[in-house]
Design an enzyme around this catalytic site. Structure first.
Site, mmCIF file in Angstrom:
data_model
loop_
_atom_site.group_PDB
_atom_site.id
_atom_site.type_symbol
_atom_site.label_atom_id
_atom_site.label_comp_id
_atom_site.label_asym_id
_atom_site.label_seq_id
_atom_site.Cartn_x
_atom_site.Cartn_y
_atom_site.Cartn_z
ATOM 1 N N ASP A 130 -24.467 12.449 18.330
ATOM 2 C CA ASP A 130 -24.058 13.909 17.938
ATOM 3 C C ASP A 130 -25.095 14.875 18.506
ATOM 4 O O ASP A 130 -26.195 14.578 19.110
ATOM 5 C CB ASP A 130 -24.217 13.775 16.200
ATOM 6 C CG ASP A 130 -23.360 14.829 15.625
ATOM 7 O OD1 ASP A 130 -22.808 15.713 16.345
ATOM 8 O OD2 ASP A 130 -23.245 14.976 14.492
ATOM 9 N N ASP A 182 -14.304 18.251 13.615
ATOM 10 C CA ASP A 182 -14.798 17.821 12.179
ATOM 11 C C ASP A 182 -13.619 18.333 11.449
ATOM 12 O O ASP A 182 -13.788 18.043 10.279
ATOM 13 C CB ASP A 182 -16.149 18.938 11.822
ATOM 14 C CG ASP A 182 -17.319 18.109 12.514
ATOM 15 O OD1 ASP A 182 -17.454 16.811 12.997
ATOM 16 O OD2 ASP A 182 -18.536 18.983 12.385
HETATM 17 C C1 DGJ Z 1 -21.461 16.588 12.953
HETATM 18 C C2 DGJ Z 1 -20.294 15.605 13.054
HETATM 19 O O1 DGJ Z 1 -19.490 16.036 13.847
HETATM 20 C C3 DGJ Z 1 -19.810 14.984 11.746
HETATM 21 O O2 DGJ Z 1 -18.779 14.055 11.974
HETATM 22 C C4 DGJ Z 1 -21.405 14.392 11.174
HETATM 23 O O3 DGJ Z 1 -21.819 13.307 12.062
HETATM 24 C C5 DGJ Z 1 -22.254 15.440 10.984
HETATM 25 N N1 DGJ Z 1 -22.533 15.983 12.131
HETATM 26 C C6 DGJ Z 1 -23.525 14.718 10.348
HETATM 27 O O4 DGJ Z 1 -24.650 15.562 10.415
#
Ligand code: DGJ
Length: 730
Positions: free
Chosen positions: A473, A543
Site C-alpha cells: 500500500d 477503496d
Molecule cells: C488503503 C487501502 O486502499 C485499503 O484497502 C486499506 O488497506 C487501508 N489503506 C489500510 O490502511
C-alpha cells in the site's frame, strides 16, 4: 454467385501474395536504404519513419498494415510542419511544439538539435542513435515490436559523452504522430480517491491537453493512458483508435497537441514539472517505456489488445496465465482491530464459503491501533499476536487457504520508533514544516540507505513467515520533496530515483521469492501503470467498494487494464453514498474482475453465507473467461439505467454475461441483449444462475444469440443476473 466466388478467390490470392512477400524475406523491421526509411510491421499495424533531407528522424505513417514498400515515398522531406513530425525532437531550431528532449549545458547553451548517426536492427528491436549537432550528447531510441498485439514499445537512453554534467529538463519516452487531419477525440481516465477510473472524452482542438501526475506516484487523478479516435464514432467495435500507456509510477506527463496544421502529436515521459536531472559526464538516463497501438476495431478492440498485451508481455510469469485466487481481506471488517482469535474466526468463515487466500490488512504491527501511530515499526504487535503470526498462518493453512499480509513500506508515522530514530529519512526541506497526510510522512526512497533498510525488513518478513502474498500500500502523495543530504543541484533527481528504488526493492523480492505474489495499492487505485504491473500480480482498484459506483470505476479501469488484475471485493452495506444494494448484485459486480470478499462475515446470516458459497462456486466456473478472456462492453454503465458485460474465453469455449438493472423507470423492460464475439455456427448450452433469462431453451446458436439476442426479465432497482454459455459444437 459466380462473381462472389471470383472475388473470394482474388481476395484469397491477395492474402497469399501478401503473406508470401513477408515469408520471402521481408523482415518485420527493415531499413529501406534507398529511401532512408524504417518500416516496422507489427502484426496488423505498420509504423514508418525515416531520415529526412536535414538528417533528422521524421515520422511518416502509423496505422493499418501496409504491404508494399514501393508505395512509400522516395525521400522524406521536411517542410515547415514537418518539424512537428519528428520522431524525437530536441528543443532547438524553430521547434515550438512539445520537445522530446530539453537540456541545459554548463555554459548556458540550451539548444539541442538531434541528427541521425546510426541504427541497429536485432530481431524485434530497433535502436537508432541520434546526436546533438554540436556536442557529444546522444539519444538512443529503442523500438520493440509485439506482432501478436500490434503494440510498439518505445523508450530512450540519453547519454552524456561530454566531460561535464548536463541538466536534463525534459526527457520524454516518445512522440507519437497521428495521421494529419481534423476530428480527433481524446479519451482519458481521471478521478480522485474513491472515485478513480472515470472515463472522459473531449474533442482534440488546436493547443495542448495535458494528462499528468505531479504527486510522486501514478495518481488517482489521472492515469497514464490515452486513446484517440476520429469522427465522433460511437461504435465500441468499429473505427480507428490510436491508444497508448506509459509505464511510470512517479511523476509523468502525456501531452496531446494539435498544431494549427492539424498535426496531432502525443508526447509522454517524465513529467517536466520541477524536473531537473543532473546527468554526470559519461553517464546515461533511460526514460520510462511508452507502449502504443492502433486498431480499426473501436475502443472495444483497443482494450482487448491492451488486456492481452498485459497478460502476455507485462505481468510477471508464471501467474499471468493462471487464474487469480478468490481472496478474503480483513480491512473493511476489522480495520485496525486485528488480533489472533478474531482473524481466525473470519478465516473460518472465509474458507467455508470458498475463499482461497486470507489477507490480513493494516493493524498487525508496531503500535498500530489507529492511523496516527506505528507506521514504520514492522514488528508483530505482541498484544494482538502474543505468539507471532505463526498460529494464524498455520490456522489459515489448515483451512486450505494461503496467507497474505498488508504492508506500507514507503511511509512513516511521526509517532513511530523509526521516525524517532531517523527523522531525516522522511522527505523534507530543512527547517520547513513537514506536511502530514493521513498522519504520515513519505520515507525518501531515493536514498539508498532507506531503500536498503526497507528491502531488508521485507526480506526478513517474507523469509520468516509463510507468506504467499503482500498487499503493498501507499497512502499519500509527496509534499516537500527535499533531499537535504545531497547537493542542491542533485535534489530533484529524487523524482526519478525514488521510483527506481521502489522498483528495485520489488524486483529483488520477486527474484528471491519467485512464488511471492504482490498487489499494488495506493489508497485504492493510485498506483496502476504498466511498469508497476511488471512487478505485481494484481491491483487494488479503488477503496470505494459500493457496487453501483463500482460499475463505472471498473468499466473505466478496463479501458486500460485487464480484468485479470482488477481486484473487486464484496463488502457490507450500507457502503459509500449510504447505499445498500442486494448481496447478489454486489457479488455479480465484483465477479467482473478478480473476486475478493471484504465483508464482516461474522455478521452475515446463514442465507447470506449460502448465497456467497453458490456465487463463489459459480465464479470459479467462469473466472478463466473473465480474467483471461476477451471483454465486450454490451451496455455501458455510464449511458443507461442498465448495463451489461460479456467475457469470451480466448479459445471460444465459454462466454459469460453479467447484466445489471440500476434503476427501472416507467415499467420499461430491458432490450434484448445481443451478444458479441461468438461463433455464428457454434452451438452453446446456457447455464443460468436464476430464472431471469427469458428464453428457456437449453441450447442456442451463436447466430441467434448475436443477431436476435437474449431477453432478460430484470425489474425494480438493483436487479441483476448472469449466465454463461458453454460451447458444445463445433
Ligand atoms: C488503503 C487501502 O486502499 C485499503 O484497502 C486499506 O488497506 C487501508 N489503506 C489500510 O490502511
Amino acid at each position: 454467385m459466380a462473381t462472389y466466388a471470383v472475388k473470394k478467390w482474388v481476395y484469397s490470392l491477395t492474402i497469399f501474395v501478401t503473406t508470401a512477400t513477408v515469408a520471402l524475406g521481408q523482415q518485420p523491421i527493415r531499413y529501406l536504404e534507398a529511401k532512408k526509411l524504417f518500416v516496422l510491421d507489427i502484426g496488423k499495424v505498420s509504423y514508418v519513419f525515416g531520415i529526412n533531407q536535414h538528417n533528422e528522424l521524421q515520422h511518416h505513417y502509423w496505422g493499418g498494415r501496409l504491404w508494399r514498400d514501393e508505395d512509400l515515398p522516395a525521400t522524406l522531406v521536411s517542410d515547415a510542419p514537418g518539424l512537428d513530425r519528428q520522431e524525437y525532437p530536441g528543443w532547438g531550431e524553430s521547434l515550438f511544439s512539445e520537445p522530446s528532449l530539453k537540456v541545459s549545458f554548463p555554459d548556458g547553451n540550451r539548444a539541442v538539435v538531434l541528427h541521425y548517426v546510426s541504427h541497429a536492427i536485432a530481431g524485434d528491436t530497433l535502436t537508432i542513435t541520434l546526436k546533438d549537432i554540436l556536442s557529444p550528447l546522444y539519444a538512443h531510441l529503442h523500438y520493440k515490436i509485439f506482432p501478436e498485439t500490434g503494440i510498439l514499445r518505445r523508450d530512450v537512453t540519453i547519454e552524456n559523452r561530454t566531460d561535464t554534467p548536463v541538466v536534463i529538463e525534459s526527457a520524454q519516452s516518445a512522440a507519437w504522430s497521428l495521421p494529419r487531419g481534423p476530428g480527433y477525440r481524446l479519451r482519458y481516465l481521471s478521478g480522485r480517491w474513491a472515485g478513480e477510473w472515470q472515463l472522459h472524452e473531449e474533442p482534440v482542438q488546436t493547443g495542448t491537453q495535458v494528462l499528468e501526475s505531479r504527486r510522486g506516484i501514478t495518481s488517482h487523478q489521472m492515469n497514464p493512458w490515452f486513446a484517440l479516435d476520429r469522427d465522433d464514432n460511437r461504435d465500441q467495435e468499429k473505427g480507428d483508435v490510436w491508444f497508448g500507456a506509459l509505464g511510470w509510477s512517479g511523476n509523468w506527463k502525456i501531452s496531446v497537441e494539435q498544431t494549427p496544421d492539424l498535426q496531432v502529436r502525443v508526447t509522454g515521459g517524465y513529467n517536466t514539472f520541477d524536473f531537473a536531472y543532473r546527468l554526470p559526464a559519461k553517464q546515461s538516463l533511460t526514460t520510462p517505456p511508452f507502449y502504443a497501438g492502433y486498431t480499426e476495431g473501436g475502443m472495444g478492440e483497443a482494450s482487448r489488445i491492451l488486456h492481452r498485451f498485459e497478460r502476455t508481455e507485462i505481468l510477471p510469469k508464471p501467474g499471468a496465465d493462471k487464474v487469480r485466487q478468490v481472496l478474503y481481506n480483513s480491512w473493511e471488517a476489522t480495520q485496525f482491530n486485528v488480533e489472533e482469535a478474531g482473524q481466525e474466526a473470519l478465516a473460518d468463515k472465509a474458507a467455508s464459503i470458498g475463499a482461497e487466500r486470507f489477507v490480513m490488512d493494516d493493524g498487525w504491527f508496531g503500535k498500530r491501533n489507529n492511523d496516527h501511530t506505528g507506521l514504520g515499526d514492522w514488528y508483530v504487535n505482541p498484544a494482538k499476536f502474543p505468539h507471532g503470526l505463526k498460529p494464524l498462518i498455520d490456522h489459515v493453512h489448515r483451512l486450505g487457504m494461503d496467507f497474505g499480509l498488508w504492508v506500507e513500506p514507503e511511509m512513516v508515522n511521526p509517532d513511530s520508533d523509526l521516525y524517532r530514530q531517523h527523522p531525516d529519512w522522511a522527505m523534507h526541506y530543512d527547517g520547513r514544516p513537514r506536511t502530514e497526510s493521513r498522519n504520515q510522512l513519505v520515507l525518501n526512497m531515493a536514498r539508498d540507505d532507506v531503500k536498503e533498510y526497507t528491502y531488508q525488513w521485507l526480506d526478513q518478513l517474507v523469509k520468516n513467515n509463510d507468506i504467499a502474498f503482500l498487499k503493498w500500500d501507499n497512502n499519500r502523495y509527496f509534499t516537500e520533496p527535499g533531499w537535504p543530504e545531497v547537493p542542491a543541484e542533485n535534489q530533484r533527481m529524487l523524482w526519478v530515483k525514488y521510483t527506481q528504488n521502489v522498483y528495485e526493492i520489488l524486483d529483488r523480492l520477486r527474484a528471491r521469492y519467485p512464488k511471492l505474489e504482490i498487489e499494488t495499492c495506493a489508497s485504492g487505485g493510485g498506483r496502476v501503470d504498466l511498469s508497476i504491473l511488471r512487478r505485481v500480480d494484481q491491483a487494488w482498484t479503488s477503496d470505494n467498494t459500493e457496487a453501483l459506483d463500482r460499475l463505472t470505476i471498473q468499466d473505466g479501469f478496463s479501458y486500460a487494464y485487464t480484468p485479470h488484475v482488477m481486484m473487486d471485493w464484496v463488502t457490507d452495506v450500507p457502503n459509500f453514498n449510504g447505499r445498500s444494494v442486494p448481496l447478489k448484485f454486489r457479488f455479480l459486480v465484483a465477479m467482473q474482475g478478480s473476486l475478493g470478499i471484504g465483508a464482516d462475515l461474522n455478521k452475515w446470516q446463514d442465507q447470506d453465507l449460502t448465497l456467497a458459497k453458490e456465487m463463489i462456486a459459480y465464479y470459479k466456473q467462469v473466472r478463466n473467461a473473465v480474467q483471461n478472456g476477451l471483454l465486450y462492453r454490451l451496455a455501458s454503465p455510464r449511458q443507461a439505467d442498465w448495463s451489461a458485460t460479456e467475457y469470451v474465453a480466448e479459445d471460444g469455449s465459454q462466454a459469460v454475461v453479467y447484466s445489471f438493472l440500476h434503476s427501472q423507470h416507467f415499467g420499461r423492460s430491458l432490450p434484448l441483449l445481443r451478444l458479441l464475439g461468438l461463433e455464428e455456427r457454434g452451438l452453446y448450452r446456457i447455464h443460468r444462475i436464476d430464472a431471469k433469462v427469458a428464453d428457456k431453451s437449453e441450447v442456442v446458436s451463436g447466430a441467434y444469440l448475436m443477431h436476435e439476442g437474449v431477453g432478460l426479465s430484470l425489474e425494480g432497482d438493483y436487479d441483476s443476473t448472469s449466465f454463461f454459455l458453454e460451447r458444445i459444437q463445433p
